[in-house]
Motif scaffolding. Structure first.
Motif, short mmCIF file in Angstrom:
data_model
loop_
_atom_site.label_atom_id
_atom_site.label_comp_id
_atom_site.label_asym_id
_atom_site.label_seq_id
_atom_site.Cartn_x
_atom_site.Cartn_y
_atom_site.Cartn_z
N ARG A 1 0.84 -1.20 0.00
CA ARG A 1 0.00 0.00 0.00
C ARG A 1 0.87 1.24 0.00
O ARG A 1 1.88 1.30 0.72
CB ARG A 1 -0.91 0.03 1.23
CG ARG A 1 -1.86 1.24 1.27
CD ARG A 1 -2.56 1.34 2.61
NE ARG A 1 -3.58 2.38 2.62
CZ ARG A 1 -3.34 3.67 2.80
NH1 ARG A 1 -2.09 4.10 2.98
NH2 ARG A 1 -4.34 4.55 2.79
N VAL A 2 0.48 2.23 -0.79
CA VAL A 2 1.11 3.55 -0.76
C VAL A 2 -0.01 4.59 -0.76
O VAL A 2 -1.11 4.32 -1.24
CB VAL A 2 2.05 3.79 -1.97
CG1 VAL A 2 3.20 2.78 -1.98
CG2 VAL A 2 1.28 3.76 -3.28
N PRO A 3 0.23 5.77 -0.21
CA PRO A 3 -0.80 6.81 -0.23
C PRO A 3 -1.12 7.22 -1.67
O PRO A 3 -0.24 7.24 -2.54
CB PRO A 3 -0.16 7.96 0.54
CG PRO A 3 0.92 7.33 1.36
CD PRO A 3 1.43 6.18 0.55
N THR A 4 -2.37 7.53 -1.91
CA THR A 4 -2.78 8.03 -3.22
C THR A 4 -2.35 9.49 -3.37
O THR A 4 -2.71 10.32 -2.52
CB THR A 4 -4.30 7.94 -3.39
OG1 THR A 4 -4.72 6.59 -3.21
CG2 THR A 4 -4.73 8.42 -4.77
N PRO A 5 -1.57 9.82 -4.39
CA PRO A 5 -1.18 11.22 -4.58
C PRO A 5 -2.40 12.08 -4.91
O PRO A 5 -3.41 11.59 -5.42
CB PRO A 5 -0.22 11.16 -5.78
CG PRO A 5 0.16 9.73 -5.92
CD PRO A 5 -1.00 8.93 -5.41
#
Length: 241
Positions: free
Chosen positions: A36-40
């Motif tokens: 998971r990565v933050p949504t830009p």
């Protein structure tokens, strides 16, 4: 000599706050780590594809892709992408472009529809509502996905849409207690409109509910946003039988 292991599916769950990927098997079981990565914000197509490709590079054992996208999808093209903050999505063929980038075929549906496949039991009229950055909905009859409804952008009252009434900004603004009461009101209206046999609630904010839910309403696992991707590659005729 053991039979070769069947290749899995790269499931991609595109959320307003997070981009999630994992490899699942044909039954929707996760067979890799979940990344998971933050949504830009904003998140135009090129930025999103780069982020997903970078995560996919850390995984292996898949030969096809399932994408859950937060907007209206028609003929594998994006029609709306309200929570990604870029008009460049209009008409964008995300499945084709991401599949070409990763070298395998890809299929795409609305993210609530994909999560619904991971939550439903396949009996009667089942309604799915996802509660996150925005609000997503999906409707199934005996396990078959019905035409997508953008209920989130329909008025619920108080000069608000469902998304304005129940989205993440509303939760922050009014607090858990009042937001949970709003949810009960929305569920009452859904019952009047559809008379569903069961309602499944998903999304990250479903865990913040602080009221007792009606007997036919339950909170499902947020992991369904990925595991539901298996349904995109099942035989469609077999699903209808």
């Amino acid at each position: 000599m053991s039979a070769p292991t069947e290749a899995g599916i790269l499931a991609v769950d595109i959320g307003g706050s997070g981009l999630k990927v994992a490899v699942i098997d044909r039954d929707g079981n996760r067979i890799s780590q979940r990344l998971r990565v933050p949504t830009p914000h904003p998140c135009p197509p090129g930025v999103l594809i780069d982020k997903v490709a970078a995560m996919a590079a850390k995984l292996e054992g898949y030969d096809r892709i399932s994408i859950g996208f937060p907007g209206v999808i028609r003929q594998q093209r994006v029609l709306t992408a309200v929570n990604l903050g870029s008009e460049a999505w209009l008409g964008f063929p995300l499945a084709q472009v991401l599949g070409d980038r990763l070298g395998c075929p890809a299929r795409m549906i609305n993210d609530a529809d994909m999560q619904g496949y991971g939550l439903i039991e396949g009996h009667g009229l089942e309604f799915v509502m996802t509660l996150g950055t925005g609000v997503g909905t999906a409707l199934f009859m005996d396990g078959e996905l019905m035409p997508h409804l953008e209920l989130a952008h329909h008025p619920i009252g108080h000069d608000m849409t469902y998304e304005e009434y129940l989205g993440d900004a509303a939760l922050v603004s009014v607090g858990k207690e009042r937001w949970s009461q709003r949810l009960l009101e929305a569920l009452r209206l859904i019952d009047v409109l559809l008379r569903p046999d069961h309602v499944f609630l998903g999304g990250g904010n479903a865990r913040t509910i602080v009221v007792d839910l009606p007997p036919h309403v339950s909170v499902g696992s947020n992991a369904a946003g990925l595991t539901g991707g298996a349904a995109l590659w099942r035989d469609r005729d077999a699903r209808r039988r």
